[in-house]
Structures are given as C-alpha cells and as structure tokens.
Design an enzyme around this catalytic site. Structure first.
Site, PDB file in Angstrom:
ATOM      1  N   GLU A 100      -4.516   8.687   9.777  1.00 60.61           N
ATOM      2  CA  GLU A 100      -3.081   8.538  10.100  1.00 60.61           C
ATOM      3  C   GLU A 100      -2.774   9.098  11.481  1.00 60.61           C
ATOM      4  OE1 GLU A 100      -0.119   7.770   8.229  1.00 60.61           O
ATOM      5  OE2 GLU A 100      -1.162   6.993   6.477  1.00 60.61           O
TER       6      GLU A 100
ATOM      7  N   CYS B 196     -11.269   3.351   0.117  1.00 57.18           N
ATOM      8  CA  CYS B 196      -9.925   3.813   0.478  1.00 57.18           C
ATOM      9  C   CYS B 196      -9.534   3.050   1.729  1.00 57.18           C
ATOM     10  CB  CYS B 196      -9.934   5.317   0.756  1.00 57.18           C
ATOM     11  SG  CYS B 196      -8.378   5.923   1.453  1.00 57.18           S
TER      12      CYS B 196
ATOM     13  N   ASP C 256       0.875  -1.166   0.000  1.00 58.18           N
ATOM     14  CA  ASP C 256       0.000   0.000   0.000  1.00 58.18           C
ATOM     15  C   ASP C 256       0.921   1.226   0.000  1.00 58.18           C
ATOM     16  OD1 ASP C 256      -2.303   1.643   0.307  1.00 58.18           O
ATOM     17  OD2 ASP C 256      -1.927   1.779   2.450  1.00 58.18           O
ATOM     18  N   SER C 257       0.319   2.383  -0.197  1.00 56.91           N
ATOM     19  CA  SER C 257       1.114   3.611  -0.141  1.00 56.91           C
ATOM     20  C   SER C 257       1.648   3.871   1.266  1.00 56.91           C
ATOM     21  CB  SER C 257       0.253   4.790  -0.589  1.00 56.91           C
ATOM     22  OG  SER C 257      -0.928   4.828   0.174  1.00 56.91           O
TER      23      SER C 257
ATOM     24  N   CYS D  91      -4.054  -1.151  -1.890  1.00 52.82           N
ATOM     25  CA  CYS D  91      -4.362   0.277  -2.056  1.00 52.82           C
ATOM     26  C   CYS D  91      -5.434   0.450  -3.137  1.00 52.82           C
ATOM     27  CB  CYS D  91      -3.073   0.987  -2.460  1.00 52.82           C
ATOM     28  SG  CYS D  91      -3.277   2.744  -2.772  1.00 52.82           S
TER      29      CYS D  91
ATOM     30  N   HIS E 209      -7.927   3.761   4.283  1.00 52.49           N
ATOM     31  CA  HIS E 209      -7.967   4.438   5.578  1.00 52.49           C
ATOM     32  C   HIS E 209      -9.377   4.609   6.134  1.00 52.49           C
ATOM     33  CE1 HIS E 209      -3.909   5.327   4.400  1.00 52.49           C
ATOM     34  NE2 HIS E 209      -3.675   6.049   5.481  1.00 52.49           N
TER      35      HIS E 209
HETATM   36  N1  DGL Z   1      -4.006   3.720   0.261  1.00 53.49           N
HETATM   37  C1  DGL Z   1      -4.721   4.792  -0.400  1.00 53.49           C
HETATM   38  C2  DGL Z   1      -6.013   4.218  -0.998  1.00 53.49           C
HETATM   39  O1  DGL Z   1      -6.551   3.219  -0.586  1.00 53.49           O
HETATM   40  C3  DGL Z   1      -5.035   5.921   0.561  1.00 53.49           C
HETATM   41  C4  DGL Z   1      -3.817   6.706   1.010  1.00 53.49           C
HETATM   42  C5  DGL Z   1      -3.120   7.456  -0.103  1.00 53.49           C
HETATM   43  O2  DGL Z   1      -3.689   8.429  -0.643  1.00 53.49           O
HETATM   44  O3  DGL Z   1      -2.016   7.068  -0.450  1.00 53.49           O
HETATM   45  O4  DGL Z   1      -6.516   4.784  -1.937  1.00 53.49           O
END
Ligand code: DGL
Length: 260
Positions: free
Chosen positions: A145, A177, A3-4, A66, A179
């Site tokens: 976060e 998303c 993931d990011s 992600c 998060h």
């Molecule tokens: N992991 C990203 C998503 O699910 C969210 C966080 C980001 O913007 O990198 O889209």
C-alpha cells in the site's frame, strides 16, 4: 469486481487486458480494509455489503478479487446474488497445480486466508502428489500500500517470512493475496531461482473469460468500454495508490456508502 481496497486492481488490470470490450465497475472497501486480519464472519458481512452495492449497478457477473473474501465468503455471495460469482482461489490453485513438479507448494496469504484452509484444500484436490505449506505474511499488505516493494525493508520482512520455506525447498509459491504481486520480485529473490511464482490474476481472468464465453455473456466490440472506480473512504489516497497498482492514470474515484 470488488476487493477490500486497492489490491484487487492487480486482478482488474489483467481482466481488462484479457476482455478489453467489457464495462467494469470496481469497488475498493477502503473504509474497512484490511479484511485479512479479521474473522471469517466479519469478512462475509463486509463482502455482502459490497456485493449488494455492486448488484445495484446491473452487473452481469461478480469477480471477487480478494483472496480473503474468496476463502471465506464465496458460497454466501453465490447464494445472495442471481449472477455468476467468480473468486480467485480456485483459478490460483489450478495454476499452481499446473506448475508444481510434485514437490512442495507454498501458499502465501493473509492470516484469514491461511486459517481458512481454502487454498490448502483446493491444492490437495488438484495436486494430490504435492505437499502444501501455508505462510501468513501480513506485513506485505501495508508495504505494498505504501509503495515499499523493493529495497532493504521489504527484503528483511520477506526473509523473516520466507527463509524457512527456502530451506524446506518449495518448488512453487502461490501469491494468495492481491497485494503480493507488487512484491513478487522481492519474494522471488528470497525464495530463490528454482521456485515458480504463481499469481492468481492471470488464471482468474482466464476463468472469467471462459465462463463468459460459454454462457454467451461477452459484449461485442463496439463503443469504448466504461471503467468506473468506487471506494468507501479517502478517494484521493485510493486514486494515488490505484495508479501505482494499475500502472496507468485512474479517472474519477467515486465515494460510496455501503448500507446494511
Ligand atoms: N485483498 C486482501 C486479500 O487478497 C488483502 C488485503 C486485506 O487484508 O484486506 O486477501
């Protein structure tokens, strides 16, 4: 799985519960987060760096935890790797299609995910009688976060993003998303009790389990599985946030450098 940043750990948590015998290696690209406000081209470039790095660990399957990467880069990743690649959008859309009562489905995601139209296209295919609206909620990412998941501030932000959807009368909302599951209670409160909230983590874990079973890739029960955690910057902060996302202590977090 990658993931990011830490968000994909919500998917890892569900996957480990569903497949408790598998070894996992999770990479959070904390040096480049967030992806959700970037262009599709840049997201794909970053995603390929993470995927190639993970391939060097001898992985047998890649989960793209992600939503932003799943929306923009799934084909590029599948072309680049000789192993199955599973994203979160198709399972999430299937779960939402199963829950809607034929009214309106809301997709909540990053600006990049919403702009890609990937959820909207999947939902139109899987739930042709439903209407789809999509809403970018970028401030949910830093709130999650920083642990601001309940109380006045997230509530006000959620109202700004979502009250219009409540007025429209959506029947289902997909948390598109990684998060957003952390803010699920606040989101549900604002949208109202009649809206089904769909988190793609469960559906993704199920999709991975059935793919691995059908290809006879499951590891038999035996010695305890290993779970490695990697990130690309500030591992101490990553560990602290990861423990909140996973709901349990995370061991050592290894710092890695992704080379083009
Ligand atoms: N992991 C990203 C998503 O699910 C969210 C966080 C980001 O913007 O990198 O889209």
């Amino acid at each position: 799985m990658f993931d990011s940043g830490v968000g994909g750990l919500t998917v890892l948590r569900t996957l480990i519960q569903r497949l408790p015998h598998e070894h996992t290696v999770y990479l959070g690209d904390t040096a480049r987060v967030p992806y959700g406000t970037r262009s599709g081209e840049v997201v794909t470039r970053y995603a390929l760096l993470s995927a190639r790095h993970l391939a060097s660990y001898g992985i047998k399957l890649l989960v793209v935890a992600c939503n932003t990467v799943s929306a923009h880069s799934l084909h590029a990743l599948a072309d680049a790797l000789p192993i199955p690649v599973v994203g979160v959008i198709e399972p999430g859309a299937q779960a939402a299609a199963a829950r809607t009562r034929g009214g309106t489905i809301a997709v909540l995601g990053t600006p990049a995910t919403v702009a890609s139209g990937a959820y909207q296209a999947a939902l139109q295919r899987l739930a042709p009688l439903a209407s789809v609206v999509a809403r970018a909620c970028p401030l949910f990412v830093p709130l999650a976060e920083d642990g601001w998941t309940d109380g006045e501030v997230p509530r006000l932000v959620a109202e700004k993003y979502l009250l219009e959807l409540r007025r429209i009368g959506v029947d289902t909302a997909v948390l598109g998303c990684t998060h957003y599951p952390l803010l699920a209670r606040t989101i549900a409160d604002v949208l109202g009790p009649r809206v089904a909230i769909v988190d793609s983590a469960d559906a993704t874990a199920e999709a991975v389990a059935s793919l691995m079973a059908s290809r006879e890739m499951l590891r038999p029960p035996g010695a305890a599985p290993r779970h490695r955690t990697l990130c690309t910057d500030v591992p101490d902060r990553f560990r602290a946030v990861a423990e909140r996302f996973l709901g349990r202590p995370v061991g050592m977090v290894e710092l890695v450098d992704l080379q083009p």
